[in-house]
Scaffold this motif. Structure first.
Motif, PDB file in Angstrom:
ATOM      1  N   THR A  86       1.114  -0.918   0.039  1.00 37.27           N
ATOM      2  CA  THR A  86      -0.239   0.151  -0.121  1.00 37.27           C
ATOM      3  C   THR A  86       0.814   0.852   0.205  1.00 37.27           C
ATOM      4  O   THR A  86       1.778   1.236   0.371  1.00 37.27           O
ATOM      5  CB  THR A  86      -0.950   0.103   1.633  1.00 37.27           C
ATOM      6  OG1 THR A  86      -0.333   0.495   2.399  1.00 37.27           O
ATOM      7  CG2 THR A  86      -1.945  -0.833   1.518  1.00 37.27           C
ATOM      8  N   THR A 120       0.467   3.652   2.085  1.00 37.89           N
ATOM      9  CA  THR A 120       0.624   3.655   3.448  1.00 37.89           C
ATOM     10  C   THR A 120       2.099   3.194   3.515  1.00 37.89           C
ATOM     11  O   THR A 120       3.237   3.767   4.829  1.00 37.89           O
ATOM     12  CB  THR A 120      -0.406   3.267   4.322  1.00 37.89           C
ATOM     13  OG1 THR A 120      -1.560   4.075   4.373  1.00 37.89           O
ATOM     14  CG2 THR A 120      -0.100   3.383   5.932  1.00 37.89           C
ATOM     15  N   GLU A 121       2.081   1.837   3.439  1.00 40.31           N
ATOM     16  CA  GLU A 121       3.470   0.562   4.027  1.00 40.31           C
ATOM     17  C   GLU A 121       4.670   1.954   3.313  1.00 40.31           C
ATOM     18  O   GLU A 121       5.850   1.682   3.902  1.00 40.31           O
ATOM     19  CB  GLU A 121       3.409  -0.607   3.216  1.00 40.31           C
ATOM     20  CG  GLU A 121       2.201  -0.658   4.155  1.00 40.31           C
ATOM     21  CD  GLU A 121       1.711  -2.852   3.925  1.00 40.31           C
ATOM     22  OE1 GLU A 121       1.885  -3.777   4.286  1.00 40.31           O
ATOM     23  OE2 GLU A 121       1.209  -2.497   2.674  1.00 40.31           O
ATOM     24  N   ALA A 150      -1.504   8.755  -3.310  1.00 38.27           N
ATOM     25  CA  ALA A 150      -2.179   8.630  -1.608  1.00 38.27           C
ATOM     26  C   ALA A 150      -2.004  10.111  -1.098  1.00 38.27           C
ATOM     27  O   ALA A 150      -3.212   9.750   0.289  1.00 38.27           O
ATOM     28  CB  ALA A 150      -0.950   7.748  -1.521  1.00 38.27           C
ATOM     29  N   GLY A 199      -3.447   6.679   1.921  1.00 33.75           N
ATOM     30  CA  GLY A 199      -2.302   5.793   1.878  1.00 33.75           C
ATOM     31  C   GLY A 199      -2.411   4.042   1.411  1.00 33.75           C
ATOM     32  O   GLY A 199      -2.706   3.109   1.014  1.00 33.75           O
ATOM     33  N   ASP A 200      -4.077   4.084   2.483  1.00 39.20           N
ATOM     34  CA  ASP A 200      -4.457   2.883   2.140  1.00 39.20           C
ATOM     35  C   ASP A 200      -5.367   2.345   0.593  1.00 39.20           C
ATOM     36  O   ASP A 200      -6.174   1.230   0.572  1.00 39.20           O
ATOM     37  CB  ASP A 200      -5.471   2.295   3.690  1.00 39.20           C
ATOM     38  CG  ASP A 200      -4.463   1.974   4.991  1.00 39.20           C
ATOM     39  OD1 ASP A 200      -3.004   1.367   4.025  1.00 39.20           O
ATOM     40  OD2 ASP A 200      -5.224   2.419   5.763  1.00 39.20           O
TER      41      ASP A 200
END
Length: 197
Positions: A82, A84-85, A181, A186-187
């Protein structure tokens, strides 16, 4: 035969619970860069990174458009990560161990110019290391080096940032993912990939 990457960027423009859609972001420009593959997905991880998102398989809710990109039965190591990651990666973090490959440099004046990486069984550095290469196996400490004329071979540990510094196409892709994102959360953005060897 080498390993290549394929896949796409998906997003949920309407947020969680809405269907994923394939974004107009291709991976065709990504080169064969094993350090990037290892850092992000654990594939061809000669550099010894702790991968961000290894072995997750294809997402159960992958978009039909993304699934149509899959063309061969030779694909392997399907996974996704993702936005976020990706944003959480510590780009200054060193790999937990030294690179499996010996880094080769050409001396040019006072500078060491990168000239490639070779496996520990490579003939050129092995010939220079001599008896030491035969007795030490593959467990050389970081910083060990051999020199022959204007060539230097070194045992090194990479940092995540080294991957970005060496791959402008990956940097551009990650900037695009970061932008998506920022727009969708982000997810709600993910990079879905697979490999072909």
């Amino acid at each position: 035969m080498g390993t290549d990457i394929a896949g796409g960027v998906e997003l949920r423009p309407l947020g969680p619970g809405s269907p994923w859609r394939l974004a107009d972001v291709g991976l065709d420009e990504l080169p064969r860069h094993y350090d990037a593959f290892g850092l992000l997905f654990g594939v061809r991880n000669f550099a010894g990174f702790t991968p961000v998102a290894p072995g997750r398989g294809l997402p159960d809710d992958a978009s039909a458009e993304l699934l149509r990109l899959r063309l061969t039965d030779d694909e392997h190591d399907h996974t996704w990560v993702t936005g976020t990651e990706l944003a959480a990666i510590d780009w200054d973090a060193p790999a937990p161990r030294v690179d499996d490959r010996i880094h080769q440099y050409q001396l040019t004046g006072d500078r060491m110019v990168p000239a490639g990486k070779s496996g520990r069984n490579g003939e050129a550095w092995h010939a220079v290391a001599g008896a030491d290469a035969d007795s030490r196996g593959s467990s050389y400490p970081e910083g060990t080096q051999w020199r022959s004329g204007s060539r230097i071979w070194r045992v090194e540990r990479l940092r995540a940032r080294d991957v970005l510094d060496a791959d402008r196409e990956l940097r551009a892709l990650l900037e695009t993912v970061r932008g998506l994102a920022g727009q969708h959360g982000g997810d709600n953005v993910r990079l879905v990939v697979w490999f072909d060897s």
